[in-house]
Design a protein around this motif. Structure first.
Motif, PDB file in Angstrom:
ATOM      1  N   GLU A 130      53.889  35.557  26.764  1.00  0.00           N
ATOM      2  CA  GLU A 130      53.785  34.119  27.085  1.00  0.00           C
ATOM      3  C   GLU A 130      54.931  33.680  27.991  1.00  0.00           C
ATOM      4  OE1 GLU A 130      50.458  32.263  26.241  1.00  0.00           O
ATOM      5  OE2 GLU A 130      52.167  30.897  26.277  1.00  0.00           O
ATOM      6  N   TYR A 152      56.278  26.845  23.339  1.00  0.00           N
ATOM      7  CA  TYR A 152      56.447  28.166  22.695  1.00  0.00           C
ATOM      8  C   TYR A 152      57.028  29.157  23.696  1.00  0.00           C
ATOM      9  CZ  TYR A 152      55.146  32.793  20.957  1.00  0.00           C
ATOM     10  OH  TYR A 152      55.178  34.110  20.584  1.00  0.00           O
ATOM     11  N   ASN A 181      49.491  40.271  23.824  1.00  0.00           N
ATOM     12  CA  ASN A 181      48.702  39.902  22.634  1.00  0.00           C
ATOM     13  C   ASN A 181      48.301  41.142  21.852  1.00  0.00           C
ATOM     14  OD1 ASN A 181      48.488  37.826  24.705  1.00  0.00           O
ATOM     15  ND2 ASN A 181      47.088  36.797  23.305  1.00  0.00           N
ATOM     16  N   VAL A 192      42.359  33.375  18.749  1.00  0.00           N
ATOM     17  CA  VAL A 192      40.983  33.402  19.248  1.00  0.00           C
ATOM     18  C   VAL A 192      40.208  34.650  18.811  1.00  0.00           C
ATOM     19  CG1 VAL A 192      41.325  34.476  21.555  1.00  0.00           C
ATOM     20  CG2 VAL A 192      39.595  32.692  21.237  1.00  0.00           C
ATOM     21  N   LYS A 195      39.107  34.126  15.277  1.00  0.00           N
ATOM     22  CA  LYS A 195      38.110  33.057  15.217  1.00  0.00           C
ATOM     23  C   LYS A 195      36.736  33.594  15.643  1.00  0.00           C
ATOM     24  CE  LYS A 195      37.727  28.392  16.914  1.00  0.00           C
ATOM     25  NZ  LYS A 195      38.282  27.375  17.828  1.00  0.00           N
ATOM     26  N   LEU A 212      33.050  27.014  17.837  1.00  0.00           N
ATOM     27  CA  LEU A 212      33.475  26.179  18.957  1.00  0.00           C
ATOM     28  C   LEU A 212      34.718  26.807  19.570  1.00  0.00           C
ATOM     29  CD1 LEU A 212      33.218  22.676  17.202  1.00  0.00           C
ATOM     30  CD2 LEU A 212      31.520  23.790  18.675  1.00  0.00           C
ATOM     31  N   LEU A 213      34.670  27.033  20.892  1.00  0.00           N
ATOM     32  CA  LEU A 213      35.800  27.658  21.579  1.00  0.00           C
ATOM     33  C   LEU A 213      36.281  26.790  22.730  1.00  0.00           C
ATOM     34  CD1 LEU A 213      34.476  31.351  21.748  1.00  0.00           C
ATOM     35  CD2 LEU A 213      36.257  30.453  20.211  1.00  0.00           C
ATOM     36  N   GLY A 214      37.430  27.161  23.288  1.00  0.00           N
ATOM     37  CA  GLY A 214      37.990  26.450  24.445  1.00  0.00           C
ATOM     38  C   GLY A 214      37.739  27.224  25.728  1.00  0.00           C
ATOM     39  N   ALA A 218      40.139  32.446  30.316  1.00  0.00           N
ATOM     40  CA  ALA A 218      41.501  32.982  30.186  1.00  0.00           C
ATOM     41  C   ALA A 218      41.423  34.493  29.996  1.00  0.00           C
ATOM     42  CB  ALA A 218      42.198  32.332  28.996  1.00  0.00           C
ATOM     43  N   VAL A 254      38.253  35.921  27.627  1.00  0.00           N
ATOM     44  CA  VAL A 254      37.791  35.551  26.278  1.00  0.00           C
ATOM     45  C   VAL A 254      36.278  35.729  26.217  1.00  0.00           C
ATOM     46  CG1 VAL A 254      37.615  33.632  24.623  1.00  0.00           C
ATOM     47  CG2 VAL A 254      39.739  33.972  25.927  1.00  0.00           C
ATOM     48  N   PHE A 296      39.921  22.492  22.305  1.00  0.00           N
ATOM     49  CA  PHE A 296      40.582  23.798  22.242  1.00  0.00           C
ATOM     50  C   PHE A 296      41.198  24.233  23.579  1.00  0.00           C
ATOM     51  CE2 PHE A 296      37.597  23.972  18.615  1.00  0.00           C
ATOM     52  CZ  PHE A 296      38.558  24.049  17.616  1.00  0.00           C
ATOM     53  N   ARG A 298      44.139  23.853  26.481  1.00  0.00           N
ATOM     54  CA  ARG A 298      45.579  23.559  26.373  1.00  0.00           C
ATOM     55  C   ARG A 298      46.050  22.682  27.519  1.00  0.00           C
ATOM     56  NH1 ARG A 298      47.061  29.571  23.987  1.00  0.00           N
ATOM     57  NH2 ARG A 298      45.706  29.197  22.186  1.00  0.00           N
ATOM     58  N   VAL A 302      47.840  29.629  30.282  1.00  0.00           N
ATOM     59  CA  VAL A 302      48.256  30.903  30.877  1.00  0.00           C
ATOM     60  C   VAL A 302      46.958  31.598  31.264  1.00  0.00           C
ATOM     61  CG1 VAL A 302      49.315  33.137  30.378  1.00  0.00           C
ATOM     62  CG2 VAL A 302      50.375  31.030  29.518  1.00  0.00           C
ATOM     63  N   LEU A 305      47.033  37.424  31.725  1.00  0.00           N
ATOM     64  CA  LEU A 305      48.130  38.318  31.328  1.00  0.00           C
ATOM     65  C   LEU A 305      47.628  39.748  31.430  1.00  0.00           C
ATOM     66  CD1 LEU A 305      49.591  36.436  28.217  1.00  0.00           C
ATOM     67  CD2 LEU A 305      50.605  36.613  30.504  1.00  0.00           C
TER      68      LEU A 305
HETATM   69  N1  GDD Z   1      43.391  29.945  19.635  1.00  0.00           N
HETATM   70  C1  GDD Z   1      42.320  29.730  20.420  1.00  0.00           C
HETATM   71  N2  GDD Z   1      41.238  29.098  19.906  1.00  0.00           N
HETATM   72  N3  GDD Z   1      42.369  30.156  21.708  1.00  0.00           N
HETATM   73  C2  GDD Z   1      41.268  29.963  22.475  1.00  0.00           C
HETATM   74  C3  GDD Z   1      40.119  29.329  21.996  1.00  0.00           C
HETATM   75  C4  GDD Z   1      40.103  28.861  20.654  1.00  0.00           C
HETATM   76  O1  GDD Z   1      39.129  28.281  20.176  1.00  0.00           O
HETATM   77  N4  GDD Z   1      39.202  29.309  23.000  1.00  0.00           N
HETATM   78  C5  GDD Z   1      39.764  29.904  24.060  1.00  0.00           C
HETATM   79  N5  GDD Z   1      41.020  30.304  23.751  1.00  0.00           N
HETATM   80  C6  GDD Z   1      41.958  30.960  24.670  1.00  0.00           C
HETATM   81  C7  GDD Z   1      43.313  30.282  24.747  1.00  0.00           C
HETATM   82  O2  GDD Z   1      43.254  29.141  25.633  1.00  0.00           O
HETATM   83  C8  GDD Z   1      44.158  31.426  25.316  1.00  0.00           C
HETATM   84  O3  GDD Z   1      44.051  31.477  26.701  1.00  0.00           O
HETATM   85  C9  GDD Z   1      43.498  32.676  24.719  1.00  0.00           C
HETATM   86  O4  GDD Z   1      42.234  32.253  24.172  1.00  0.00           O
HETATM   87  C10 GDD Z   1      44.294  33.353  23.610  1.00  0.00           C
HETATM   88  O5  GDD Z   1      44.666  32.376  22.654  1.00  0.00           O
HETATM   89  P1  GDD Z   1      45.364  32.795  21.257  1.00  0.00           P
HETATM   90  O6  GDD Z   1      44.552  33.825  20.565  1.00  0.00           O
HETATM   91  O7  GDD Z   1      45.655  31.515  20.537  1.00  0.00           O
HETATM   92  O8  GDD Z   1      46.689  33.542  21.718  1.00  0.00           O
HETATM   93  P2  GDD Z   1      47.797  33.163  22.812  1.00  0.00           P
HETATM   94  O9  GDD Z   1      47.606  34.078  23.970  1.00  0.00           O
HETATM   95  O10 GDD Z   1      47.876  31.722  23.059  1.00  0.00           O
HETATM   96  O11 GDD Z   1      49.158  33.540  22.040  1.00  0.00           O
HETATM   97  C11 GDD Z   1      49.257  34.742  21.283  1.00  0.00           C
HETATM   98  O12 GDD Z   1      49.744  35.789  22.096  1.00  0.00           O
HETATM   99  C12 GDD Z   1      51.066  35.590  22.609  1.00  0.00           C
HETATM  100  C13 GDD Z   1      51.400  36.801  23.485  1.00  0.00           C
HETATM  101  O13 GDD Z   1      50.882  36.616  24.765  1.00  0.00           O
HETATM  102  C14 GDD Z   1      50.195  34.444  20.103  1.00  0.00           C
HETATM  103  O14 GDD Z   1      50.193  35.536  19.213  1.00  0.00           O
HETATM  104  C15 GDD Z   1      51.618  34.227  20.577  1.00  0.00           C
HETATM  105  O15 GDD Z   1      52.490  34.116  19.451  1.00  0.00           O
HETATM  106  C16 GDD Z   1      52.020  35.444  21.435  1.00  0.00           C
HETATM  107  O16 GDD Z   1      53.349  35.308  21.898  1.00  0.00           O
END
Ligand code: GDD
Ligand code: NAP
Length: 343
Positions: A130, A152, A181, A192, A195, A212-214, A218, A254, A296, A298, A302, A305
């Motif tokens: 991140e 964060y 990740n 995600v 979920k 429901l997702l965002g 990404a 995703v 969902f 942001r 990002v 990655l």
């Molecule tokens: N959580 C979540 N929920 N994310 C979603 C959703 C949803 O419904 N829909 C789409 N996403 C997208 C987020 O916008 C993001 O781009 C991606 O899915 C991953 O989200 P997360 O699984 O929440 O992980 P993260 O990448 O934001 O953060 C995780 O990885 C980082 C390392 O890159 C966390 O574990 C962090 O602590 C960690 O540093």
């Protein structure tokens, strides 16, 4: 000289804390793990891995300096793995001050305690992809410019550089793993991958209608937590303190992740619509099983990655055992077999 190495793992109740404890116990360490007293204290991951009774659990909070100092003096660890953090990116936009206090100042509290108590204690910081945020190049390596996109990410840039600074100014064995990740059946329910695997499995067995997702566009470089905690231990046992990117080297959207899960679960499905109207239709029931919800997304995303793990592969011979496909299969099998277990 002690025969058994003593490890102190902060955040032992989390996903990585559980897998790292399992690894260090197998390697013969005496493991101390920290947990916060109170409602959030939960040991279900350690219980699931059958290691709860092999870990010395101690009350600990990264917000409290005197508590940190007392514990380091009492335990006399050889290695401290700092995994504790407010780790959910969306929450960091809601709680930026608390996130910074835990993730940034908490690390200085630890580093300064080490300097004052025993400079021979080795220190591992859980840095993150991140920090690359709005990426300036792909793939990202140890030399890529940092451009965090969330409180964060910013909090982790601070602690990353503090770790480097304490290494250079106080000659500490202080190192960071810049981990991309990493997921597992023990992943927290709000992330995600969990979920999606959990939600689609519930839809398949009829106990849920829809997820429901965002942002589906990404891109993330996903690996397995069990492989990544091996990297942490290798970084700590390197002949010199250094920082390493830990990643699979591949990236997927995703949406790709959703597709792979739908196929693993044998759904007959189709994507329809665009943007916020995009849905997945279950062709058998003719009902939507994936929908988009604006909440969902942001405030700053990002977008992509993709890590370059060449350095850790070359210098430490780290080799991940899992692939994205095997990770998805394991996560879905877990959901099928443990429908009532949530982390
Ligand atoms: N959580 C979540 N929920 N994310 C979603 C959703 C949803 O419904 N829909 C789409 N996403 C997208 C987020 O916008 C993001 O781009 C991606 O899915 C991953 O989200 P997360 O699984 O929440 O992980 P993260 O990448 O934001 O953060 C995780 O990885 C980082 C390392 O890159 C966390 O574990 C962090 O602590 C960690 O540093
Ligand atoms: P996690 O499951 O969210 O676990 C975080 C742990 O930190 C929990 O045990 C939590 O305890 C603890 N914690 C939170 N606030 C604390 C405080 N004030 N004092 C002490 N402990 C506190 O996270 P994870 O996925 O295992 O990740 C481990 C570390 O790696 C985190 O630092 C994360 O930022 C970093 N990281 C993760 C990834 C990833 O993809 N998983 C990638 C890069 C870096 P409670 O149970 O009491 O809340």
């Amino acid at each position: 000289m002690k025969n058994t190495k003593v490890a102190l793992i902060t955040g032992v109740t989390g996903q990585d804390g559980a897998y790292l404890s399992k690894l260090l116990i197998k390697k013969g360490y005496n493991v101390y793990g920290t947990a916060r007293r109170g409602a959030s204290e939960k040991f279900s991951r350690l219980e699931f891995l059958n290691i709860k009774n092999k870990i010395n659990i101690i009350d600990f909070d990264l917000l409290e300096l005197s508590n940190i100092q007392k514990i380091i003096k009492e335990i006399e660890p050889d290695e401290i793995y700092n995994l504790a953090a407010q780790s959910f990116v969306p929450t960091s936009f809601e709680l930026p001050i608390l996130t910074s206090d835990i993730n940034s100042l908490g690390v200085v509290r630890l580093l300064d305690s080490i300097v004052n108590i025993n400079k021979d204690i080795k220190f591992y910081q859980a840095s993150t992809s991140e920090m690359f945020g709005k990426v300036t190049e792909s793939p990202q390596s140890e030399t890529t410019r940092l451009y965090p996109r969330s409180p964060y990410g910013v909090s982790k840039v601070f602690s990353h550089y503090m770790t480097i600074n304490y290494r250079e100014s106080h000659d500490l064995f202080a190192c960071s793993g810049i981990l991309f990740n990493h997921e597992s059946p023990l992943r927290g329910h709000e992330f995600v991958t969990k979920k999606i695997t959990r939600g689609l499995t519930k839809i398949k067995n009829g106990s849920q209608d829809c997820i429901l997702l965002g942002n589906l566009d990404a891109k993330r470089d996903w690996g397995h937590a069990a492989d990544y905690v091996e990297a942490m231990n290798m970084i700590m046992n390197n002949n010199k303190p250094d920082d390493f990117v830990v990643s699979s080297g591949a990236t997927s959207t995703v949406k790709d992740f959703v597709d792979k899960c739908l196929k693993t679960l044998n759904f007959d499905y189709a994507w329809e619509g665009e943007g916020l109207e995009k849905i997945v239709i279950n062709k058998k029931s003719n009902k939507p099983i994936v929908k988009i919800d604006k909440k969902f997304f942001r405030p700053a995303e990002v977008d992509i990655l993709m890590g370059d793990p060449s350095k850790i592969k070359k210098e430490l011979n780290w080799r991940p055992k899992h692939t994205l496909d095997s990770l998805i299969e394991e996560m879905i099998a877990f959901e099928i077999n443990n429908p009532n277990l949530s982390f």
